[in-house]
Design a protein around this motif. Sequence first.
Motif, PDB file in Angstrom:
ATOM      1  N   HIS A   6     -20.982 -25.424 -12.347  1.00 29.67           N
ATOM      2  CA  HIS A   6     -20.701 -25.034 -10.958  1.00 29.67           C
ATOM      3  C   HIS A   6     -19.499 -25.811 -10.429  1.00 29.67           C
ATOM      4  CE1 HIS A   6     -22.455 -23.439  -7.009  1.00 29.67           C
ATOM      5  NE2 HIS A   6     -21.450 -24.189  -6.605  1.00 29.67           N
ATOM      6  N   HIS A   8     -15.530 -25.229  -8.068  1.00 34.72           N
ATOM      7  CA  HIS A   8     -14.729 -24.353  -7.200  1.00 34.72           C
ATOM      8  C   HIS A   8     -13.248 -24.544  -7.493  1.00 34.72           C
ATOM      9  CE1 HIS A   8     -18.191 -23.058  -4.816  1.00 34.72           C
ATOM     10  NE2 HIS A   8     -18.628 -24.298  -4.916  1.00 34.72           N
ATOM     11  N   GLU A  91     -22.190 -17.947  -5.146  1.00 43.52           N
ATOM     12  CA  GLU A  91     -23.405 -18.602  -4.792  1.00 43.52           C
ATOM     13  C   GLU A  91     -23.958 -18.006  -3.524  1.00 43.52           C
ATOM     14  OE1 GLU A  91     -21.111 -22.671  -3.885  1.00 43.52           O
ATOM     15  OE2 GLU A  91     -23.224 -22.813  -3.346  1.00 43.52           O
ATOM     16  N   HIS A 156     -28.667 -24.587  -7.659  1.00 42.71           N
ATOM     17  CA  HIS A 156     -27.557 -25.485  -7.957  1.00 42.71           C
ATOM     18  C   HIS A 156     -27.588 -26.686  -7.018  1.00 42.71           C
ATOM     19  CE1 HIS A 156     -23.949 -25.998  -5.425  1.00 42.71           C
ATOM     20  NE2 HIS A 156     -24.454 -25.040  -4.700  1.00 42.71           N
ATOM     21  N   ASP A 206     -19.901 -29.308  -8.758  1.00 39.23           N
ATOM     22  CA  ASP A 206     -19.699 -28.735  -7.421  1.00 39.23           C
ATOM     23  C   ASP A 206     -18.342 -29.204  -6.867  1.00 39.23           C
ATOM     24  OD1 ASP A 206     -20.303 -27.024  -5.361  1.00 39.23           O
ATOM     25  OD2 ASP A 206     -21.689 -28.376  -4.331  1.00 39.23           O
TER      26      ASP A 206
HETATM   27 ZN   LIG Z   1     -20.690 -24.572  -4.663  1.00 39.24          ZN
END
Ligand SMILES: [Zn+2]
Length: 261
Positions: A6, A8, A91, A156, A206
Amino acid sequence: MFVDSHCHLSFPELREHLPAIRAAMAEARVDRALCICTTLEEFDEVHALAREHDNFWATAGVHPDNEGVREPTVDDLIALAARPKVVALGETGLDYYRLGTRTVADMAWQRERFRVHIRAARATGKPLVIHTRSAAEDTLRLIDEEGAAEVGGVFHCFTETRDVARAVLERGFYLSFSGILTFKNAAELREVAAEVPLERCLIETDSPYLAPVPHRGKQNNPSYVPYVAAELARLKGLSVETVAQATRRNFERLFGIPAAD
Ligand SMILES: [Zn+2]
Ligand SMILES: [Zn+2]
């Protein structure tokens, strides 16, 4: 060896450093990453990462915190999920942390958006990447009402209690641990993580958020996911190698990605 389940990387602060981040990932033996979509507007950029790089995959979805963005329909999400290398919906989920002056009743739009994602996941057979914050009870209720266990998925950046962890496991979902596991004030979460069976654990950054110790407070990136693996290994009394291998296999199984070796 390691997989970041996970991140970005489409966010400008990471994308502008992509070559350096990819070099750091190779150096840290982070072979693969799942690039997470948070708005329909962002999807093309997330998807481009997966199309341009063999070791990146993508999701399609709208984050529960995003307001004033295009609202997805089930058909929108089904269409995006059919694109190459899109392996999950999300998500998505519920986040009551920043209610401000609103009540939980005011967040009906968020619950409806989550239901739309679950329906798209069931229609496509692809799993869900679930974000839940201060909303575990409603998140589980909607999962049950919409039959989300049929496709499964991952909770997550798991930070919930032992009881919620149990409920997640009972429904067949995975739990993903982030750099929070290394934070000084996360003793309770470490106890939960120690008890979750390794065959249901994933690891993630994350990024750009939540950099693990010793990089806490700095910008995070996928090359830091080994710190999460190391902490999980320590908690379980296992080697980092064992945790890396198990979380990679779990990632491949959940998202239907062919084994690397
Ligand atoms: Zn996220
Ligand atoms: Zn999230």
